[in-house]
Design an enzyme around this catalytic site. Structure first.
Site, PDB file in Angstrom:
ATOM      1  N   CYS A  47       2.027  -5.677  -5.127  1.00  0.00           N
ATOM      2  CA  CYS A  47       1.469  -4.400  -5.569  1.00  0.00           C
ATOM      3  C   CYS A  47       1.912  -4.064  -6.997  1.00  0.00           C
ATOM      4  CB  CYS A  47       1.867  -3.285  -4.608  1.00  0.00           C
ATOM      5  SG  CYS A  47       1.062  -3.391  -2.998  1.00  0.00           S
ATOM      6  N   HIS A  83      -0.046   3.673  -3.293  1.00  0.00           N
ATOM      7  CA  HIS A  83       0.361   3.056  -2.030  1.00  0.00           C
ATOM      8  C   HIS A  83      -0.079   3.931  -0.858  1.00  0.00           C
ATOM      9  CE1 HIS A  83       3.438   0.093  -3.710  1.00  0.00           C
ATOM     10  NE2 HIS A  83       2.777  -0.585  -2.789  1.00  0.00           N
ATOM     11  N   ARG A 120      10.522 -10.343  -1.779  1.00  0.00           N
ATOM     12  CA  ARG A 120      11.375 -10.366  -0.590  1.00  0.00           C
ATOM     13  C   ARG A 120      10.867 -11.367   0.437  1.00  0.00           C
ATOM     14  NH1 ARG A 120      10.893  -7.871   4.236  1.00  0.00           N
ATOM     15  NH2 ARG A 120       9.078  -6.715   3.504  1.00  0.00           N
ATOM     16  N   GLU A 157       1.865   5.994  -7.724  1.00  0.00           N
ATOM     17  CA  GLU A 157       2.920   5.309  -8.473  1.00  0.00           C
ATOM     18  C   GLU A 157       2.934   5.738  -9.940  1.00  0.00           C
ATOM     19  OE1 GLU A 157       5.163   3.762  -7.030  1.00  0.00           O
ATOM     20  OE2 GLU A 157       4.272   3.312  -5.078  1.00  0.00           O
TER      21      GLU A 157
END
Length: 215
Positions: free
Chosen positions: A143, A167, A90, A80
């Site tokens: 995350c 990730h 979500r 990332e």
């Protein structure tokens, strides 16, 4: 001796394992060259995870922090680049909470860049035969909250510390329950972490390679 803090996350969203924790816990207590590896498991609780990470950093006093997290649906190890100061969950976290459009750190900057040599990591993983890429979004869930909390702590309290977020895909035993989901073997993930540690330790200046997004 150099100390490397490795973090993984609790299983969440109905999973019984999390590949990030499975990968780093296998390395807990190992020595890699002159580096001592220490692993810690972080909660999938958005309101608590930043504090848990900072507590681990203050306890262990590492030189480098590699935080890993699960990205079901991704096919490779993704390094990332950017942490953003927003939570837009979500799904509920493991405490049953679902914060929406809230900052990770109130009053913090909009974003931080990773302090890891992200492109050198991708190049080293490719050289080791491990699929990898640079990712421009760590999402807006737990995350990213970890990544932002780490980056904010580095910027405000530990400017000499290097760290970032990676990730990883599902493990095969997870992917069989998710139609067409890619996966990566546990042994490959563990080797990927070793490669990233070794590369970070020898890289003081990132390389300039065209791994950016087309979009």
């Amino acid at each position: 001796m150099t100390t490397i803090l490795l973090t993984g996350i609790d299983p969440f969203n109905g999973e019984t394992i999390n590949p990030s924790w499975e990968a780093v816990r296998a390395l807990d207590g190992e020595t890699l060259g002159s580096a001592r590896l220490v692993a810690r498991q972080l909660p999938c609780v958005i309101g608590e995870v930043g504090g848990a990470l900072v507590a681990a950093i203050e306890e262990i006093r590492p030189d480098v922090v590699l935080c890993l997290g699960q990205a079901g649906g991704r096919a490779d190890v993704t390094i990332e680049r950017v942490a953003i100061n927003i939570v837009d969950a979500r799904i509920p976290d493991n405490a049953g909470l679902q914060p929406v459009d809230e900052p990770v750190v109130a009053g913090g900057p909009a974003a931080y860049f990773s302090t890891l040599p992200i492109k050198a990591l991708v190049a080293a993983l490719h050289a080791a035969g491990i699929p990898a890429s640079v990712s421009e979004s760590a999402g807006t869930y737990n995350c990213n909250a970890i990544f932002y909390a780490l980056s904010h702590h580095i910027a405000t309290r530990r400017p000499g510390l290097r760290g970032g977020f990676i990730h990883v895909p599902f493990l095969p035993e997870q992917a069989v329950r998710h139609r067409n989901a890619p996966s990566m073997a546990r042994e490959t993930l563990i080797e990927a972490v070793r490669v990233m540690i070794a590369t970070t330790l020898i890289t003081t200046q990132d390389v300039k390679l065209g791994f950016g997004s087309e979009h």
